[in-house]
Design a protein around this motif. Sequence first.
Motif, mmCIF file in Angstrom:
data_model
loop_
_atom_site.group_PDB
_atom_site.id
_atom_site.type_symbol
_atom_site.label_atom_id
_atom_site.label_comp_id
_atom_site.label_asym_id
_atom_site.label_seq_id
_atom_site.Cartn_x
_atom_site.Cartn_y
_atom_site.Cartn_z
ATOM 1 N N MET A 182 0.827 -1.210 0.000
ATOM 2 C CA MET A 182 0.000 0.000 0.000
ATOM 3 C C MET A 182 0.861 1.260 0.000
ATOM 4 O O MET A 182 0.554 2.236 -0.697
ATOM 5 N N ALA A 194 -12.311 -1.212 -0.011
ATOM 6 C CA ALA A 194 -12.619 -2.643 0.088
ATOM 7 C C ALA A 194 -12.111 -3.219 1.410
ATOM 8 O O ALA A 194 -12.791 -4.039 2.044
ATOM 9 N N TYR A 219 -6.075 3.042 -5.706
ATOM 10 C CA TYR A 219 -5.566 2.943 -4.338
ATOM 11 C C TYR A 219 -6.699 3.098 -3.337
ATOM 12 O O TYR A 219 -6.826 2.313 -2.377
ATOM 13 N N VAL A 255 -9.197 0.160 -3.274
ATOM 14 C CA VAL A 255 -8.682 -0.957 -2.474
ATOM 15 C C VAL A 255 -8.834 -0.656 -0.991
ATOM 16 O O VAL A 255 -9.246 -1.521 -0.203
ATOM 17 N N TRP A 275 2.257 1.739 -3.453
ATOM 18 C CA TRP A 275 1.195 2.186 -4.361
ATOM 19 C C TRP A 275 0.948 3.678 -4.196
ATOM 20 O O TRP A 275 0.818 4.417 -5.175
#
Length: 398
Positions: A101, A136, A130, A133, A104
Motif C-alpha cells: 500500500m 474494500a 488505491y 482498495v 502504491w
Amino acid sequence: MDGTKRLALRREREAKAPILLQAGFRPFFIASAAWFPIAMAFWLALLTGKIELQSHLDPVTWHSHEMIFGGVGAAMTGYLLTATPNWSGRLPAIGGPLLVMMGWWVLARVINAAAGWAGPWPAALIDSGYYFVLSAVIGRESWYGKGRGVSIAVLTAIFAIACGAHHLAAATGGLDHGIFARAGIAILVLLISLVGGKLLPSFTRNALPRDIRTTVTAQETRFDAIVNWVTALASLAWIVDSKGLAPTMLALAGVLHLARAIRWQPWRVTHEPSVISLHLAYLLLPLGLLGLSFIGEGRQSDIMHLLTAGSISCMILAVMARLSITQTGRHPRWRLAPLAAVLFASLGAIVRVVSGTGPIPLQEGWLLAGLLWMFGFGVFLIFFAPMLVLPRVRSGSR
C-alpha cells in the motif's frame, strides 16, 4: 478469537515485521507529514516559476489534488488501517500488505507530478485504484464488525471516484474539475463530522477529573445525528452548485457544528495539549463552513483554505499526534508539541485567507502562509516521527 489470544498473535506478527511496518499508522503518518511540506514547497516553486510541472494537471489543479487526495489520503490510510480492526476484532494489516500500500501511494504521487509521459488514464487508475482498495479493506472489516463503519467505507469509495474524476476532468476539460475537488473536500468534512464526533467527546471525557466526567457525554446523541445529516446535505448542495441553496445549508451546518463544539466544553481540557489541539482543529470546521456561506463566489477558493489548510490539516496533525502517543506508549519531549503543530498550521491557513485583502500583499502572504503551515508539519516530524520508528513502550517498561 478472545482478546488475550488476539493480542498474543498480534505481538507475534509484529515481532516478525520491521518496526515501521508493524502498524498502519507508522509508515503512513510519516508519509503524510513529510508529503504535505514537500508538496507545498513544490507548489511555491511552481508559483515563482522556478520549476515546471510535467503533468496533465495544471499547477493549481495539481496543488489541490495533492493536498486533498495525496497528503490527506496517507493520513486517512494510517488512521483507518489502525482503527478498523477494533470494529471487527480481527488482526490489523502488518508487514507486506502495508509495504504494498505504501509503494502504491508513492507511485501515485510520482506519476501525478510527471504524468506527461503516461497520460491521464493511467494516473487516474493508479491514484483512484488505491482508494478503491482501501475502501474494500474497510468494507471487509465492516462486514466482520456487523456493519460498524460501513459509512466510512462508502465515503472512501466516493472519495476514490472523486479522485479519478478529478484527473480525467482536468485532462479533458469536458467537466468542471472543481466539482470533484469540492467533492473530495466535502467527504473529508463529513469524515471529520463522523469520526471527530466520536473521538472528541470521548477524549475530552477521559481527560476530565472523575468527579466531573458526567458533564460531557461520550455517547452520540440525536443531536449528533442531525449535525451529520445536515452536513451531508450541505456538502451535497455545495458540490452541485456553490450558489443557490448551498450558502443557507452551509450556514446551518456551521451553526450546528459550532453548537456541538461548545457542547463538548473544550475549556475544561486546556491542561491536556493533545486534546485541546483536537478541539482547536474542529473549531476551524464551523468557521470554514460559515465563511463559505457568507463570502462571495469570487473569494470562495480563499475561504476554502479554512477547511483545507485549516480544519482538515489541523485535524490530521492533532489525530496523528494523539494516536502516535497512545499507540506507541511514548510522549513527546516537549509536551506542547501537538498544540504547537496545530497552531502553526492554523495560523498559516488564516494568513492564506487574508492575503491580498489588507496589509499583507498576495504573493508574500501566500509564501508566509505556506511556510507557517509547513512548519506545523515540521513540528510533527521533529517530535513525533521518532516515536513511529521506535518500538512500542510496553506497560511498566519505561
